[in-house]
Write a protein that holds these residues in place. Sequence first.
Motif, PDB file in Angstrom:
ATOM      1  N   ALA A  43       0.693  -1.104  -0.040  1.00 62.32           N
ATOM      2  CA  ALA A  43      -0.191   0.110   0.132  1.00 62.32           C
ATOM      3  C   ALA A  43       0.910   1.187   0.100  1.00 62.32           C
ATOM      4  N   ASN A  44       2.127   0.987   0.500  1.00 62.02           N
ATOM      5  CA  ASN A  44       3.011   2.449   0.736  1.00 62.02           C
ATOM      6  C   ASN A  44       3.880   2.523  -0.340  1.00 62.02           C
ATOM      7  N   ARG A  45       3.994   1.686  -1.497  1.00 63.91           N
ATOM      8  CA  ARG A  45       4.679   1.730  -2.652  1.00 63.91           C
ATOM      9  C   ARG A  45       3.933   2.694  -3.393  1.00 63.91           C
ATOM     10  N   PRO A  46       4.839   3.724  -3.892  1.00 63.01           N
ATOM     11  CA  PRO A  46       4.178   4.838  -4.917  1.00 63.01           C
ATOM     12  C   PRO A  46       3.825   4.338  -6.447  1.00 63.01           C
ATOM     13  N   SER A  47       4.128   3.223  -6.701  1.00 62.68           N
ATOM     14  CA  SER A  47       3.487   2.567  -8.031  1.00 62.68           C
ATOM     15  C   SER A  47       2.516   1.589  -7.719  1.00 62.68           C
ATOM     16  N   ILE A  48       1.885   1.589  -6.712  1.00 68.65           N
ATOM     17  CA  ILE A  48       0.676   0.449  -6.335  1.00 68.65           C
ATOM     18  C   ILE A  48      -0.485   0.566  -7.348  1.00 68.65           C
ATOM     19  N   ILE A  49      -0.830   1.734  -7.791  1.00 72.63           N
ATOM     20  CA  ILE A  49      -1.933   1.816  -8.462  1.00 72.63           C
ATOM     21  C   ILE A  49      -1.609   1.434 -10.025  1.00 72.63           C
ATOM     22  N   ASP A  50      -0.367   1.665 -10.435  1.00 70.18           N
ATOM     23  CA  ASP A  50       0.085   1.191 -11.868  1.00 70.18           C
ATOM     24  C   ASP A  50       0.312  -0.285 -11.723  1.00 70.18           C
ATOM     25  N   ASP A  51       0.779  -0.857 -10.753  1.00 76.29           N
ATOM     26  CA  ASP A  51       0.887  -2.259 -10.454  1.00 76.29           C
ATOM     27  C   ASP A  51      -0.451  -2.943 -10.435  1.00 76.29           C
ATOM     28  N   LEU A  52      -1.427  -2.285  -9.803  1.00 71.47           N
ATOM     29  CA  LEU A  52      -2.930  -3.002  -9.885  1.00 71.47           C
ATOM     30  C   LEU A  52      -3.564  -2.866 -11.087  1.00 71.47           C
ATOM     31  N   VAL A  53      -3.521  -1.725 -11.967  1.00 77.26           N
ATOM     32  CA  VAL A  53      -3.833  -1.320 -13.193  1.00 77.26           C
ATOM     33  C   VAL A  53      -3.220  -2.411 -14.074  1.00 77.26           C
ATOM     34  N   SER A  54      -1.872  -2.708 -14.121  1.00 70.77           N
ATOM     35  CA  SER A  54      -1.228  -3.665 -14.946  1.00 70.77           C
ATOM     36  C   SER A  54      -1.699  -5.191 -14.719  1.00 70.77           C
ATOM     37  N   SER A  55      -2.135  -5.465 -13.375  1.00 74.95           N
ATOM     38  CA  SER A  55      -2.520  -6.963 -13.102  1.00 74.95           C
ATOM     39  C   SER A  55      -4.139  -7.189 -13.124  1.00 74.95           C
ATOM     40  N   PHE A  56      -5.028  -6.059 -13.532  1.00 73.82           N
ATOM     41  CA  PHE A  56      -6.384  -5.944 -13.896  1.00 73.82           C
ATOM     42  C   PHE A  56      -6.596  -6.451 -15.293  1.00 73.82           C
ATOM     43  N   ALA A  57      -7.214  -7.437 -15.512  1.00 74.44           N
ATOM     44  CA  ALA A  57      -7.442  -7.780 -16.783  1.00 74.44           C
ATOM     45  C   ALA A  57      -6.240  -7.676 -17.879  1.00 74.44           C
ATOM     46  N   PRO A  58      -5.366  -8.471 -17.490  1.00 74.30           N
ATOM     47  CA  PRO A  58      -4.017  -8.246 -18.372  1.00 74.30           C
ATOM     48  C   PRO A  58      -4.145  -8.838 -19.900  1.00 74.30           C
ATOM     49  N   SER A  59      -5.312  -9.445 -20.122  1.00 77.26           N
ATOM     50  CA  SER A  59      -5.442  -9.949 -21.470  1.00 77.26           C
ATOM     51  C   SER A  59      -6.096  -8.583 -22.638  1.00 77.26           C
ATOM     52  N   ILE A  60      -6.360  -7.569 -21.744  1.00 78.16           N
ATOM     53  CA  ILE A  60      -6.892  -6.596 -22.362  1.00 78.16           C
ATOM     54  C   ILE A  60      -5.807  -5.560 -22.747  1.00 78.16           C
ATOM     55  N   TYR A  61      -5.498  -5.044 -23.770  1.00 77.17           N
ATOM     56  CA  TYR A  61      -4.373  -4.232 -24.122  1.00 77.17           C
ATOM     57  C   TYR A  61      -4.876  -2.735 -23.884  1.00 77.17           C
ATOM     58  N   GLY A  62      -4.157  -2.004 -23.067  1.00 79.64           N
ATOM     59  CA  GLY A  62      -4.111  -0.459 -22.914  1.00 79.64           C
ATOM     60  C   GLY A  62      -5.623  -0.146 -21.982  1.00 79.64           C
ATOM     61  N   ARG A  64      -5.768   2.121 -19.847  1.00 81.84           N
ATOM     62  CA  ARG A  64      -5.297   2.109 -18.411  1.00 81.84           C
ATOM     63  C   ARG A  64      -6.428   3.069 -17.646  1.00 81.84           C
ATOM     64  N   GLU A  65      -6.905   4.228 -18.228  1.00 85.06           N
ATOM     65  CA  GLU A  65      -7.870   5.005 -17.536  1.00 85.06           C
ATOM     66  C   GLU A  65      -9.111   4.435 -17.231  1.00 85.06           C
ATOM     67  N   VAL A  66      -9.547   3.566 -18.001  1.00 83.53           N
ATOM     68  CA  VAL A  66     -10.839   2.757 -17.830  1.00 83.53           C
ATOM     69  C   VAL A  66     -10.710   1.691 -16.706  1.00 83.53           C
ATOM     70  N   SER A 100     -15.708  -3.444 -30.424  1.00 92.27           N
ATOM     71  CA  SER A 100     -14.319  -3.723 -30.233  1.00 92.27           C
ATOM     72  C   SER A 100     -13.173  -3.308 -29.447  1.00 92.27           C
ATOM     73  N   THR A 101     -13.836  -2.540 -28.218  1.00 94.48           N
ATOM     74  CA  THR A 101     -12.863  -1.901 -27.348  1.00 94.48           C
ATOM     75  C   THR A 101     -12.918  -2.680 -26.098  1.00 94.48           C
ATOM     76  N   ALA A 102     -13.284  -3.826 -26.017  1.00 94.00           N
ATOM     77  CA  ALA A 102     -13.313  -4.737 -24.700  1.00 94.00           C
ATOM     78  C   ALA A 102     -14.030  -4.362 -23.830  1.00 94.00           C
ATOM     79  N   LYS A 103     -15.180  -3.478 -23.936  1.00 96.17           N
ATOM     80  CA  LYS A 103     -16.282  -3.291 -22.721  1.00 96.17           C
ATOM     81  C   LYS A 103     -16.917  -4.439 -22.013  1.00 96.17           C
ATOM     82  N   SER A 104     -17.164  -5.401 -22.941  1.00 98.76           N
ATOM     83  CA  SER A 104     -17.986  -6.647 -22.377  1.00 98.76           C
ATOM     84  C   SER A 104     -16.957  -7.327 -21.558  1.00 98.76           C
TER      85      SER A 104
END
Length: 167
Positions: A43-62, A64-66, A100-104
């Motif tokens: 939780a105290n890592r400065p990159s925790i949000i980026d790490d969570l975003v990278s690990s969420f739905a890794p099969s969907i490229y890009g 990041r804001e969504v 085809s923007t991976a919403k579903s």
Amino acid sequence: YLQIFHTYFDLISFKIKQDHHQKIKGADKVYSEAEKTEFFKMANRPSIIDDLVSSFAPSIYGNREVKKGVLAQLMGGTKKQINSNNFRSDINVCLVGDPSTAKSQMLQHVHRIAPRSIYTCGRGSSASGLTATVTKDPETKEFILESGALVLGDLGICCIDEFDKMN
């Protein structure tokens, strides 16, 4: 005349409440000190949000804001109480975009992660299908009222996938 009723339960989520007379295996899970320390370090890592975003739905490229918005919804807000009035702290997300923007796929991923979630698309995602649906019981041939997706997903996440059908 004998009439037999069959009762069915649609279970979305459950939680075992521990009675003081019985111990249920796994219900009294307590995190060890090493696990707590690891959680705090993460939780105290400065990159925790980026790490969570990278690990969420890794099969969907890009997207990041969504993904950040969807993760904020999964984590939830904090309950607010002002002058003995409770205010909703839920975070709602509406995904709108080109086909085809991976919403579903993103909604299906949320549905797999959240412990209490409901996923609906097609006929169940109409305005009436979200609150309640009238169906015919196959055994008794009587009309019955069934709960809709928003009712079943209460206190959880309701993923409504409304797609535009091309003719």
